[in-house]
Design a protein around this motif. Structure first.
Motif, PDB file in Angstrom:
ATOM      1  N   HIS A 102     112.005  52.134  -4.798  1.00 40.87           N
ATOM      2  CA  HIS A 102     112.382  53.546  -4.938  1.00 40.87           C
ATOM      3  C   HIS A 102     113.861  53.639  -4.606  1.00 40.87           C
ATOM      4  CE1 HIS A 102     112.800  54.760  -0.649  1.00 40.87           C
ATOM      5  NE2 HIS A 102     111.804  53.951  -0.402  1.00 40.87           N
ATOM      6  N   ASP A 150     116.337  51.446   3.702  1.00 42.01           N
ATOM      7  CA  ASP A 150     115.167  52.083   3.051  1.00 42.01           C
ATOM      8  C   ASP A 150     115.586  52.749   1.761  1.00 42.01           C
ATOM      9  OD1 ASP A 150     112.782  53.267   2.441  1.00 42.01           O
ATOM     10  OD2 ASP A 150     112.829  54.697   4.075  1.00 42.01           O
ATOM     11  N   MET A 151     115.481  52.115   0.606  1.00 42.70           N
ATOM     12  CA  MET A 151     115.275  50.695   0.455  1.00 42.70           C
ATOM     13  C   MET A 151     116.213  50.124  -0.584  1.00 42.70           C
ATOM     14  SD  MET A 151     111.768  50.498  -1.809  1.00 42.70           S
ATOM     15  CE  MET A 151     112.193  48.895  -2.444  1.00 42.70           C
ATOM     16  N   GLU A 198     110.226  58.916  -3.707  1.00 46.50           N
ATOM     17  CA  GLU A 198     109.236  58.310  -2.800  1.00 46.50           C
ATOM     18  C   GLU A 198     109.186  59.042  -1.478  1.00 46.50           C
ATOM     19  OE1 GLU A 198     107.763  55.456   0.345  1.00 46.50           O
ATOM     20  OE2 GLU A 198     109.724  56.385   0.192  1.00 46.50           O
ATOM     21  N   GLU A 199     110.315  59.560  -1.041  1.00 43.29           N
ATOM     22  CA  GLU A 199     110.375  60.214   0.268  1.00 43.29           C
ATOM     23  C   GLU A 199     109.801  61.632   0.239  1.00 43.29           C
ATOM     24  OE1 GLU A 199     111.051  58.422   2.665  1.00 43.29           O
ATOM     25  OE2 GLU A 199     112.504  56.887   2.098  1.00 43.29           O
ATOM     26  N   GLU A 251     110.126  47.089   0.090  1.00 46.13           N
ATOM     27  CA  GLU A 251     110.440  47.945   1.245  1.00 46.13           C
ATOM     28  C   GLU A 251     110.799  47.058   2.441  1.00 46.13           C
ATOM     29  OE1 GLU A 251     110.648  51.181   1.702  1.00 46.13           O
ATOM     30  OE2 GLU A 251     109.251  52.240   0.373  1.00 46.13           O
TER      31      GLU A 251
HETATM   32 ZN   LIG Z   1     111.177  53.380   1.544  1.00 42.65          ZN
END
Ligand SMILES: [Zn+2]
Length: 370
Positions: free
Chosen positions: A67, A99-100, A133-134, A160
């Motif tokens: 991501h 991240d990431m 993704e977050e 990740e």
């Molecule tokens: Zn992540």
């Protein structure tokens, strides 16, 4: 590669800015190495980028699922500006470095090096950097919806930051809001209103006795539930007509989220029957299942052998991996950087870790695709 990672951090792919700039940085990097990359843009600011390196097709493919969105830098002071992508003391600094974007840059670099070295591939390699993704995992869902265009995968790697531990299982999460509704009135005449905080107290009393029924998982332990936010009231002299509770539930792989919601709904119905003035509703803020990849699967065993790490681990946090299960391939999470660095001020990643990740990913590509 380190310049590439630095530029990726500078792309500032927070929710408000979106992922278009980050996708462009990735696409340019692949482009410089002669590898075509396609960018899928929607809602003006959102973007996925996908690379599909084709092969003889004799073997099943590999997917690197990254991501490229990041969480905001937060209110703390940073030693270096959070989107500077500064390279200093053997590290790349900035939001997203661990991240990431570190893992993302490493996977992209491994693929470019394999292509540049002319390694004859017998299985395709697919790279995806997906949006959101977050927040709501919109990008990975969109990517998987187009699975008819994708090859069959021998396995999926999610780069990740696991500190190079192989993660094969994690819990899911279910975030819910419960809202009680009342009727506003002047603070001096509470009998003319319905106090939504008082209604919420009844919910809280029942929640204190509420437990989620699930056999503990041998590696992940129990599921958990925590009430983490509450919001109500506009002024001291106004009866509040709305109170919102935020509940964070962490579930085990295979656990039905709807069953939990149904039990909470039943609890609210009970309160509604008992109190004429009670009114409440539940809404789902986020629902992501847990994941568990069979550690005896041949892909997992071959992966462990290729990187010379014997055991896989189970962790409590969540990734986009559950959204990749419709691809029907085993999924492992494995990448550079420490999980403890995620979402923290002064986020950074060691260049040596990113370089080590490139070497691991190349080994994995060679192991499975040649
Ligand atoms: Zn992540």
């Amino acid at each position: 590669m380190i310049q590439f990672l630095s530029q990726l951090v500078q792309a500032q792919s927070t929710l408000d800015k979106g992922e278009v700039a980050a996708s462009q940085v990735i696409s340019d990097y692949f482009g410089r190495h002669g590898v075509p990359c396609s960018i899928d843009t929607w809602d003006t600011t959102r973007a996925n980028c996908v690379v599909h390196v084709r092969s003889s097709g004799r073997k099943k493919a590999l997917l690197f699922a990254c991501h490229h969105d990041v969480v905001p830098p937060g209110d703390s002071d940073w030693r270096y500006p959070p989107f500077s992508g500064l390279i200093d003391a053997g590290k790349v600094h900035g939001r997203g470095s661990t991240d990431m974007k570190g893992g993302t840059a490493a996977a992209a670099t491994a693929i470019c090096e394999i292509v540049a070295e002319g390694v004859p591939l017998e299985g395709d390699v697919v790279f995806a950097a997906t949006a959101g993704e977050e927040t709501d995992s919109c990008g990975v869902r969109r990517f998987v919806e187009a699975k008819a265009d994708l090859p069959h995968f021998a396995g999926v790697i999610v780069p990740e930051p696991t500190g190079f531990e192989i993660v094969s299982a994690h819990r899911g999460l279910l975030w819910l809001n419960i809202v009680t509704k009342g009727k506003t009135a002047h603070g001096s005449t509470p009998h003319l209103g319905i106090n939504a905080i008082s209604s919420m107290k009844q919910v809280l009393d029942l929640l204190a006795e509420f437990s989620i029924e699930a056999e503990p998982h041998p590696r992940l332990g129990s599921c958990s539930m925590s009430i983490n936010t509450i919001e109500a009231g506009k002024a001291l002299n106004v009866i509040p007509d709305r109170c919102t509770l935020g509940i964070d539930i962490r579930t085990l792989p295979g656990q039905a989220h709807q069953a939990i919601i149904d039990r909470l709904e039943a609890m609210l119905v009970k309160l509604d029957e008992r109190h004429a003035e009670f009114e409440a509703s539940i809404s789902i803020i986020r629902s992501v299942g847990g994941i568990e990849t069979d550690t005896e699967h041949e892909f997992v065993r071959a992966f462990c052998a290729a990187v010379d790490i014997k055991e896989t681990r189970a962790v409590g946090y969540t990734t986009d991996a559950p959204f990749l299960t419709p691809l029907g391939a085993p999924i492992l999470i494995f990448g550079p950087g420490e999980g403890s660095m995620c979402h923290q001020p002064d986020e950074s990643i060691a260049i040596s870790a990113v370089e080590r990740a490139v070497a691991y990913y190349k080994k994995i590509i060679i192991e499975f695709l040649t």
